[in-house]
Scaffold this active site. Structure first.
Site, PDB file in Angstrom:
ATOM      1  N   LYS A  34     -25.473 -10.773   1.395  1.00 56.15           N
ATOM      2  CA  LYS A  34     -25.342  -9.426   1.968  1.00 56.15           C
ATOM      3  C   LYS A  34     -23.947  -9.242   2.564  1.00 56.15           C
ATOM      4  CE  LYS A  34     -27.314 -11.066   6.348  1.00 56.15           C
ATOM      5  NZ  LYS A  34     -28.560 -11.123   7.151  1.00 56.15           N
ATOM      6  N   ARG A 128     -37.827  -6.678  15.039  1.00 55.69           N
ATOM      7  CA  ARG A 128     -36.938  -5.842  14.248  1.00 55.69           C
ATOM      8  C   ARG A 128     -37.816  -5.252  13.145  1.00 55.69           C
ATOM      9  NH1 ARG A 128     -31.438  -8.797  12.268  1.00 55.69           N
ATOM     10  NH2 ARG A 128     -32.815  -9.426  10.593  1.00 55.69           N
ATOM     11  N   TYR A 257       2.924  -2.584  21.775  1.00 53.27           N
ATOM     12  CA  TYR A 257       2.483  -1.414  22.535  1.00 53.27           C
ATOM     13  C   TYR A 257       2.089  -1.782  23.962  1.00 53.27           C
ATOM     14  CZ  TYR A 257       2.014   1.475  18.305  1.00 53.27           C
ATOM     15  OH  TYR A 257       2.250   2.201  17.174  1.00 53.27           O
ATOM     16  N   MET A 306      -2.072  -1.721  14.605  1.00 53.98           N
ATOM     17  CA  MET A 306      -2.921  -1.439  13.446  1.00 53.98           C
ATOM     18  C   MET A 306      -2.529  -2.321  12.256  1.00 53.98           C
ATOM     19  SD  MET A 306      -3.649   2.152  11.477  1.00 53.98           S
ATOM     20  CE  MET A 306      -4.412   2.978  12.835  1.00 53.98           C
TER      21      MET A 306
END
Ligand SMILES: *Cc1c(COP(=O)(O)O)cnc(C)c1O
Length: 375
Positions: A34, A128, A257, A306
């Site tokens: 998955k 769940r 930053y 980023m």
């Protein structure tokens, strides 16, 4: 390439071999692929796991099932997740087996009217998905078995605390599932009983039943957040980059930053082109992470941008633009494990490989040789 995740399929195969040796020949291995195989690439990971002796695959979404089938992977395939809306038909059309735990899911399958193989899930304490009441779960098994176009192929559960060694709840869950499994076995002898994730697989042979469902261990990460070598597991992913800038900075200058990092001395600052858009979490700010530059541990400095992050190479550093950077994995004698990064982020190793973003190409290989099976 700015950065690349190198996936060693030979290591993945050895990990599957290690799991098979641990469970023995009577227990099937269902490779959980998955979430793009926890960031490793679902199709190559699935092929490698099958080559190493896994006989089932598991995913969570219908789209993940379709992706495997489109690539020609035809092993038995279980969709673990809920299948809302059209997802149910997509999963069934992909020839995947599906999980049912309440009347509503069964009704939708009956309404769909297509042949399908079904596993009934007991919620033995995960809270769940799954049916809480074993009587209702057993009744669902009968209803599936009696439906002309449905086949009952599995009965399953999932552990909440298998990775917390010594926790007593694991034994409670195991007891509840065993009682249910015994009744299923008595009435439906051919049904595959399964409950164990990686942690349960290594923790207790009594949790193996007919099949285990390892995910994280297959990728060479430790389900107990320790050094994976202790269980004989080898990390499969290495995330690497290369310096794109190296320059001297005087004492008192800042990097990144917000000016959160200010040099305490004259030093050399390198720039690595992997930022939070690549999966380098911004929480890995100064003081929270190290990287390997040409095999040497150096601190990450400043805040993660980023698209890049800074490293402090130290005064008079000899590193050059183009020198290799290892974000995750080994270089020479040094290594940064997913467990180390997870510890710094106060998370688990699973999240570390899953966080490596789609902007980072996956390069599949076998112990450094090109992967012959790669498309
Ligand atoms: C993800 C998942 C697994 C695999 O768990 P690991 O801890 O990665 O081994 C097994 N079963 C179910 C139901 C899962 O959702």
């Amino acid at each position: 390439m700015r950065s690349v995740a190198r996936i060693n399929l030979a290591a993945l195969e050895r990990n599957v071999g290690r799991i098979r040796a641990h469970v023995g020949p009577g227990v099937a291995v269902c490779a959980v692929v998955k979430a793009d195989a926890y960031g490793h690439g679902a199709v190559p990971a699935a092929r490698a796991a099958l080559a190493a002796g896994a006989t089932w695959l598991a995913v969570v979404t219908a789209g993940e099932a379709t992706e495997l089938r489109r690539a020609g992977v035809d092993a038995r395939l279980l969709v673990l997740g809920p299948l809302p809306g059209d997802d149910l038909a997509e999963a069934v059309d992909a020839g995947a087996e599906v999980v049912v735990w309440e009347e509503e899911g069964l009704a939708r399958l009956l309404e769909l009217g297509r042949p399908a193989a079904v596993h009934v899930k007991l919620d033995s304490g995960m809270g769940r998905l799954g049916q809480r009441d074993p009587e209702v779960a057993l009744a669902l098994c009968h209803r599936v078995a009696d439906a002309p176009h449905l086949r009952l192929t599995g009965a399953m559960s999932h552990f909440a605390t298998a990775d917390e060694r010594g926790d007593a709840f694991f034994g409670e869950q195991l007891g509840r599932f065993r009682a249910f499994a015994d009744r299923v076995r008595e009435r439906f002898p051919g049904v595959v009983l399964h409950a164990a994730n990686s942690a349960a697989t290594f923790r207790d042979p009594a949790a193996h039943f007919d099949m285990v469902r390892p995910g994280v261990a297959m990728y060479g990460m430790d389900p107990f957040q320790q050094d994976p070598a202790a269980l004989g597991l080898e990390p499969v992913m290495r995330w690497t980059s290369a310096l794109v800038s190296v320059k001297p900075l005087s004492a008192g200058e800042s990097v990144g930053y917000g000016r959160h990092f200010v040099t305490a001395r004259d030093t050399t600052i390198g720039n690595v082109p992997a930022g939070y858009a690549d999966g380098m979490r911004r929480a890995l700010r100064w003081g929270h992470a190290e990287l390997l530059v040409a095999g040497r541990r150096v601190p990450l400095v400043g805040s993660v941008s980023m698209d890049s992050v800074g490293v402090d190479l130290g005064p008079g550093a000899r590193e050059r633009v183009g020198d290799p950077v290892t974000i995750l994995g080994a270089d020479g004698d040094e290594r940064i494990t997913a467990e180390e990064i997870a510890g710094r982020l106060e998370t688990i190793n699973y999240e570390v490989t899953c966080m490596v973003g789609p902007r980072v190409p996956r390069l599949h290989h076998r112990d450094g040789e090109p992967d012959a099976g790669a498309a």
